[in-house]
Design an enzyme around this catalytic site. Structure first.
Site, short mmCIF file in Angstrom:
data_model
loop_
_atom_site.label_atom_id
_atom_site.label_comp_id
_atom_site.label_asym_id
_atom_site.label_seq_id
_atom_site.Cartn_x
_atom_site.Cartn_y
_atom_site.Cartn_z
N ILE A 108 1.07 -1.09 -0.83
CA ILE A 108 0.20 -0.50 0.34
C ILE A 108 1.04 0.97 0.15
CG2 ILE A 108 -1.78 -0.92 1.53
CD1 ILE A 108 -0.56 0.40 4.20
N THR A 109 -0.16 2.40 -0.39
CA THR A 109 0.98 3.88 -0.63
C THR A 109 0.30 4.98 0.79
OG1 THR A 109 -0.17 4.30 -2.04
CG2 THR A 109 1.94 3.92 -2.28
N ASP A 146 1.02 7.75 0.77
CA ASP A 146 2.27 9.27 0.65
C ASP A 146 2.51 10.78 1.30
OD1 ASP A 146 2.76 7.02 -0.90
OD2 ASP A 146 2.27 7.82 -2.84
N GLY A 149 8.24 12.16 -0.66
CA GLY A 149 6.09 12.00 -0.66
C GLY A 149 6.61 10.43 0.08
N TYR A 187 7.41 3.84 2.59
CA TYR A 187 7.36 3.44 1.13
C TYR A 187 8.20 3.28 1.17
CZ TYR A 187 5.66 1.32 -3.21
OH TYR A 187 5.37 0.34 -4.32
N PRO A 214 10.06 -3.32 -9.11
CA PRO A 214 8.72 -3.14 -10.50
C PRO A 214 9.52 -0.81 -10.75
CG PRO A 214 7.59 -3.83 -9.17
CD PRO A 214 8.66 -3.70 -8.34
N GLY A 215 9.14 -0.52 -11.68
CA GLY A 215 9.08 1.25 -11.85
C GLY A 215 7.92 1.63 -11.91
N TYR A 216 6.99 2.27 -11.97
CA TYR A 216 5.79 2.81 -11.93
C TYR A 216 5.10 2.08 -14.06
CZ TYR A 216 7.15 6.32 -9.08
OH TYR A 216 7.12 6.94 -7.78
N1 CAA Z 1 10.43 16.77 -6.15
C1 CAA Z 1 10.65 17.95 -5.58
N2 CAA Z 1 9.48 18.80 -4.66
C2 CAA Z 1 8.56 18.25 -5.33
C3 CAA Z 1 8.43 16.72 -5.77
C4 CAA Z 1 9.74 16.21 -5.90
N3 CAA Z 1 9.24 15.16 -6.54
N4 CAA Z 1 6.96 16.51 -5.42
C5 CAA Z 1 6.26 17.62 -4.91
N5 CAA Z 1 6.93 18.82 -4.90
C6 CAA Z 1 6.97 19.98 -3.67
C7 CAA Z 1 6.06 21.00 -4.96
O1 CAA Z 1 6.22 20.94 -5.67
C8 CAA Z 1 5.45 21.51 -4.01
O2 CAA Z 1 6.57 23.33 -3.89
P1 CAA Z 1 6.02 24.10 -4.00
O3 CAA Z 1 4.86 25.12 -2.67
O4 CAA Z 1 7.13 25.38 -3.87
O5 CAA Z 1 5.05 24.33 -4.83
C9 CAA Z 1 5.52 21.50 -2.48
O6 CAA Z 1 6.75 20.13 -2.61
C10 CAA Z 1 4.33 20.30 -2.15
O7 CAA Z 1 3.73 19.79 -2.60
P2 CAA Z 1 2.54 18.65 -2.89
O8 CAA Z 1 1.38 20.09 -3.03
O9 CAA Z 1 1.96 18.31 -3.59
O10 CAA Z 1 2.10 18.66 -1.29
P3 CAA Z 1 1.10 17.62 -0.75
O11 CAA Z 1 2.02 17.50 0.75
O12 CAA Z 1 -0.01 18.43 -0.74
O13 CAA Z 1 1.74 16.22 -2.11
C11 CAA Z 1 2.63 14.52 -1.75
C12 CAA Z 1 2.89 15.70 -0.85
C13 CAA Z 1 1.55 13.39 -1.04
C14 CAA Z 1 4.08 13.82 -1.35
C15 CAA Z 1 2.27 14.54 -3.07
O14 CAA Z 1 2.91 15.42 -4.05
C16 CAA Z 1 2.76 13.17 -4.24
O15 CAA Z 1 1.58 12.08 -4.00
N6 CAA Z 1 3.31 12.61 -4.94
C17 CAA Z 1 3.31 11.74 -5.33
C18 CAA Z 1 4.52 10.72 -4.56
C19 CAA Z 1 4.53 9.23 -5.43
O16 CAA Z 1 5.50 9.64 -6.67
N7 CAA Z 1 4.17 8.21 -5.13
C20 CAA Z 1 4.14 6.37 -5.89
C21 CAA Z 1 3.32 6.31 -5.76
S1 CAA Z 1 3.21 4.67 -6.88
C22 CAA Z 1 3.62 3.75 -5.76
O17 CAA Z 1 4.47 4.20 -5.17
C23 CAA Z 1 4.49 2.07 -7.10
C24 CAA Z 1 5.88 3.07 -7.51
O18 CAA Z 1 6.28 1.52 -6.61
C25 CAA Z 1 6.83 2.80 -8.18
#
Ligand code: CAA
Length: 240
Positions: A85-86, A88, A143, A147, A177-179
């Site tokens: 699960i995630t 995040d 984030g 995980y 795995p990647g995405y």
């Molecule tokens: N690198 C640098 N900065 C980042 C970033 C990144 N990768 N992602 C977001 N930020 C920054 C944003 O630009 C923002 O900055 P500003 O305020 O200056 O614009 C700041 O961080 C806050 O971002 P959010 O508004 O998105 O903040 P939030 O608190 O609402 O959400 C988060 C944060 C939950 C991490 C959201 O960005 C998110 O869901 N990200 C996806 C994370 C991800 O890739 N998860 C993978 C899931 S799939 C998986 O896990 C399967 C697998 O094995 C591959």
């Protein structure tokens, strides 16, 4: 009869593709799930694969379920620890609950499930364990301290257990795995996901079947010399 194979989280996403791939290859899969009864019912109707509902994060549930599966289907030769699960959030916003849920479901589950099958595998001198890690356990991900820590832990767990199982005919490998095009990845906010896909050299998300194909390679009887390895399946997004 084919070898009995447990796939945790085996009714949806990557796990579903793994369960189906195993069945097509002649194994007898048992797909486990925890929450989504409707998806499990549909999966069972579509594939004819048995489904078992329990929480992989709970050791006692695992003991009871593996006992039941072995009683109904026979000793377990193959275990694919796929359930994950995630939750995040950046660390400064993450609750202790979000941390614990992910560590328990994604990492402690590997201990729970492996512990339940390992003695029988050792006695019979054969076993194939595949743990599903993640690119984010290798490279980290904004984030995802929970995980990434759990998935990174899976990679260490795999190498340690591989050493313990080697002399007993048990191989233990991980896939990173990647995405992949699943509900989990589709839940990533669209603008974030777009940026991630732009960094994948192959130029697209992966498909669950591409992970299933890798599982089939690792669990084959002929793959006895492959152990303790991590196979990255990520479209070239992370290489090392
Ligand atoms: N690198 C640098 N900065 C980042 C970033 C990144 N990768 N992602 C977001 N930020 C920054 C944003 O630009 C923002 O900055 P500003 O305020 O200056 O614009 C700041 O961080 C806050 O971002 P959010 O508004 O998105 O903040 P939030 O608190 O609402 O959400 C988060 C944060 C939950 C991490 C959201 O960005 C998110 O869901 N990200 C996806 C994370 C991800 O890739 N998860 C993978 C899931 S799939 C998986 O896990 C399967 C697998 O094995 C591959």
């Amino acid at each position: 009869m084919g070898r009995v194979a447990i796939v945790t989280g085996g009714t949806r996403g990557i796990g579903k593709a793994i369960s189906i791939g195993l069945k097509r290859a002649g194994y007898q899969p048992a797909a486990t799930y925890q929450g989504n009864d409707e998806a499990a019912k549909a999966f069972n109707a579509e594939t004819g694969i048995r489904v078992y509902k329990f929480d992989v994060a709970d050791y006692d549930h695992c003991v009871a379920a593996v006992k039941r599966i072995a009683g109904e289907m026979g000793p377990v030769d193959v275990l694919v620890n796929n359930a994950g699960i995630t939750r995040d959030a950046t660390l400064h916003k993450m609750s202790p609950g979000q941390w614990k849920e992910v560590i328990d479901t994604n990492l402690t589950s590997c201990f729970n499930m492996c512990r339940c099958v390992i003695e029988s595998m050792r006695e019979r001198g054969f076993g194939r364990i595949v743990n599903i890690g993640s690119i984010n356990g290798q490279a980290g991900q904004y984030g995802q301290v929970n995980y990434a820590a759990a998935k990174s832990g899976i990679h260490g767990f795999t190498k340690a257990l591989a050493q313990e199982g080697a002399a007993k005919g048990i191989t233990v490998n991980a896939i990173a795995p990647g995405y992949i095009n699943t509900d989990m990845v589709r839940a990533v906010p669209a603008p974030v996901l777009e940026k991630i896909v732009a960094k994948i050299p192959v130029g697209r998300l992966g498909e669950a079947e591409e992970i299933a194909r890798t599982v089939l390679f690792l669990v084959a009887d002929e793959a006895g010399f492959v152990t303790g390895s991590t196979v990255s399946v990520n479209g070239g997004q992370h290489m090392y």
